[in-house]
Design a protein around this motif. Structure first.
Motif, PDB file in Angstrom:
ATOM      1  N   LEU A 226      -5.496  29.744 -37.427  1.00  0.00           N
ATOM      2  CA  LEU A 226      -6.518  28.817 -36.944  1.00  0.00           C
ATOM      3  C   LEU A 226      -7.003  27.870 -38.035  1.00  0.00           C
ATOM      4  O   LEU A 226      -7.406  26.738 -37.759  1.00  0.00           O
TER       5      LEU A 226
ATOM      6  N   SER B 232      -6.439  20.395 -32.711  1.00  0.00           N
ATOM      7  CA  SER B 232      -5.440  21.410 -32.396  1.00  0.00           C
ATOM      8  C   SER B 232      -4.071  21.006 -32.917  1.00  0.00           C
ATOM      9  O   SER B 232      -3.832  19.837 -33.236  1.00  0.00           O
TER      10      SER B 232
ATOM     11  N   VAL C 175      -7.547  21.750 -24.472  1.00  0.00           N
ATOM     12  CA  VAL C 175      -7.247  22.657 -25.585  1.00  0.00           C
ATOM     13  C   VAL C 175      -8.108  22.240 -26.762  1.00  0.00           C
ATOM     14  O   VAL C 175      -8.062  21.083 -27.185  1.00  0.00           O
TER      15      VAL C 175
ATOM     16  N   SER D 181      -7.187  24.979 -31.341  1.00  0.00           N
ATOM     17  CA  SER D 181      -6.181  25.991 -31.053  1.00  0.00           C
ATOM     18  C   SER D 181      -4.825  25.566 -31.589  1.00  0.00           C
ATOM     19  O   SER D 181      -4.607  24.399 -31.916  1.00  0.00           O
TER      20      SER D 181
ATOM     21  N   ILE E 199      -8.746  26.271 -23.142  1.00  0.00           N
ATOM     22  CA  ILE E 199      -8.188  27.074 -24.242  1.00  0.00           C
ATOM     23  C   ILE E 199      -8.965  26.718 -25.497  1.00  0.00           C
ATOM     24  O   ILE E 199      -8.920  25.575 -25.963  1.00  0.00           O
ATOM     25  N   GLU E 200      -9.672  27.675 -26.067  1.00  0.00           N
ATOM     26  CA  GLU E 200     -10.503  27.416 -27.247  1.00  0.00           C
ATOM     27  C   GLU E 200     -10.234  28.465 -28.329  1.00  0.00           C
ATOM     28  O   GLU E 200     -10.143  29.655 -28.033  1.00  0.00           O
ATOM     29  N   ASP E 201     -10.110  27.999 -29.570  1.00  0.00           N
ATOM     30  CA  ASP E 201     -10.021  28.888 -30.732  1.00  0.00           C
ATOM     31  C   ASP E 201      -8.965  29.973 -30.515  1.00  0.00           C
ATOM     32  O   ASP E 201      -9.198  31.158 -30.769  1.00  0.00           O
ATOM     33  N   SER E 202      -7.778  29.571 -30.072  1.00  0.00           N
ATOM     34  CA  SER E 202      -6.756  30.541 -29.719  1.00  0.00           C
ATOM     35  C   SER E 202      -5.418  30.191 -30.355  1.00  0.00           C
ATOM     36  O   SER E 202      -5.157  29.040 -30.713  1.00  0.00           O
TER      37      SER E 202
ATOM     38  N   ARG F 213     -10.701  32.336 -25.099  1.00  0.00           N
ATOM     39  CA  ARG F 213     -11.482  32.105 -26.310  1.00  0.00           C
ATOM     40  C   ARG F 213     -11.118  33.178 -27.332  1.00  0.00           C
ATOM     41  O   ARG F 213     -11.081  34.361 -26.995  1.00  0.00           O
ATOM     42  N   ARG F 214     -10.861  32.771 -28.556  1.00  0.00           N
ATOM     43  CA  ARG F 214     -10.558  33.689 -29.658  1.00  0.00           C
ATOM     44  C   ARG F 214      -9.499  34.708 -29.225  1.00  0.00           C
ATOM     45  O   ARG F 214      -9.695  35.922 -29.287  1.00  0.00           O
TER      46      ARG F 214
END
Length: 437
Positions: free
Chosen positions: A295, A339, A352, A355, A369-372, A387-388
């Motif tokens: 990340l 991202s 997104v 990510s 789609i977040e922090d993935s 998330r995560r």
């Protein structure tokens, strides 16, 4: 640690003058230890060895050690494999066949063939011992031993020059780490001349660096041996019934106790990726460390520079079309913000954020789609919220799946790390995968 001192009686100025940097690297063979499972990575290593795990949007972890070798001018490379190695073997065969055997350049795969004894690799030293006949066949002057599961950019040629200049029989690359982290490494103590006087493997109470409270000097698992010295010591270790045949636990402490010439190399002097004067090196050996390192790459100014054309990271690349983002309606817009999106991806009417999507990821509409970190060949159904989360290769996420909002629910379905990162692999979704990971 100080650079080698010309006044040191071990400093062979005459022999160094006879060897150019190019001749030193050409007379070196690298052996990469890539047989470990990496159990702290949980289900990510159920079907693959740690060095073959995807990293950074398009690479495998082992590509960093291999690229460092090639960029340093070391083109004779062996890879010792053992645990669930097929994915790694296929990657190396496809992506690292460009070296030219006509010029004695190669990457050889060295599985535990029980060539010397009817045993699998018993430890790091035993993995080299079981390939002694191959080493002798290639007749290097120096042997570079590497771990295949760290992320960093290093010029091994600089370390090799220092090894020869110091007159050492063994040189160990070292890095300054916080005391709390040092318990996971071999901890080194050196004298004023940079000679190693003590080595403790994963100590409960690591020694601090004099004058630097709260810091320890850790081995990076990178060793340069004079070849003849290595051969003799591996034979001695193999005959020792009480040895576990590991460099850090057995061979190195014994050599220090016997007064062998063992030097510490400061990674600062050979690192080619400094960030705010701090050398970049990551052991991505846990779910949280792996997640954080990936990340971090989406930041505006990441610590690891993957865009440096002077020290590229080489890898196998499939021929994929460019990433595509479709739909521009108010409630259905394909966008990616802060991202990294790999080739072959399609983001269809979804958002997104922060990510990293590897190649061939298909995101259907109305997703968030977040922090993935999404590994290759994943399909994400409509109205999914992540998330995560780390999603392993070949997963098919059903429509409406929500992950990263209710930790208790996630723990019942998936794996949740200490820092709250959720890992999803196909088997957790009831999907049987026949592809290599």
């Amino acid at each position: 640690m100080n650079p080698a001192d010309p006044a040191d009686p071990l400093f062979p100025l005459e022999s160094l003058a006879r060897r150019s940097p190019d001749s030193l690297t050409k007379s070196t063979m690298a052996l990469i230890l890539a047989g470990g499972r990496g159990s702290r990575l949980g289900q990510l290593t159920d079907w693959r060895a740690k060095p073959s795990i995807p990293f950074g949007g398009k690479f495998r972890i082992i590509d960093f050690a291999l690229s460092n070798c090639v960029n340093s001018g070391i083109r004779r490379i062996g890879i010792c494999t053992q645990y669930k190695a097929q994915s790694l073997i296929r990657h190396v065969q496809r992506g690292w066949s460009f070296l030219d055997g006509r010029f004695s350049e190669f990457v050889e795969l060295l599985p535990a063939q029980q060539r010397v004894e009817a045993n699998w690799y018993q430890g790091t030293a035993d993995a080299i011992y079981q390939n002694l006949d191959i080493l002798r066949l290639h007749a290097p002057d120096f042997v570079l031993v590497l771990a295949g599961d760290h992320v960093y950019k290093m010029d091994y040629g600089r370390m090799l020059e220092e090894h020869v200049a110091s007159g050492a029989q063994l040189t160990i690359a070292c890095i300054d780490v916080p005391l709390a982290d040092a318990r996971s490494f071999g901890v080194v103590q050196v004298d004023a001349d940079g000679r190693i006087v003590r080595f403790d493997e994963k100590p409960a109470s690591p020694a601090e660096i004099p004058g630097s409270p709260g810091r320890s000097l850790a081995s990076m698992g990178i060793y340069i041996f004079d070849a003849g010295f290595l051969y003799a010591e591996l034979l001695r270790d193999a005959d020792a019934s009480t040895s576990s045949h590991d460099f850090g636990r057995d061979l190195i402490p014994r050599l220090i106790g016997e007064g062998a010439r063992i030097r510490a190399h400061d990674y600062v002097r050979s690192c080619v990726n400094m960030y705010n004067d701090i050398p970049y090196w990551r052991d991505v050996g846990t779910i949280d460390a792996y997640y954080d390192a990936n990340l971090a790459l989406v930041k505006v100014d990441p610590e690891l520079n993957l865009y440096d054309e002077t020290w590229p990271i080489w890898t196998y690349q499939e021929q994929q079309p460019p990433a595509k983002f479709v739909f521009d309606d108010d409630d259905r817009r394909g966008t990616a913000l802060d991202s990294i999106i790999g080739s072959g991806c399609v983001v269809s009417g979804s958002t997104v954020r922060r990510s990293l999507l590897f190649s061939r990821v298909r995101v259907h509409s109305y997703c968030e789609i977040e922090d993935s970190v999404i590994l290759p060949n994943v399909e994400i159904g409509r109205h999914v919220r992540l998330r995560r989360t780390i999603v392993d290769k070949h997963c098919r996420l059903p429509a409406g799946l929500v992950v990263g909002v209710d930790p208790d629910l996630d723990r019942r379905r998936f794996h949740v790390s200490e820092a709250g990162v959720t890992l999803i692999i196909p088997e957790m979704l009831g999907q049987r995968i026949h592809h290599l990971r």
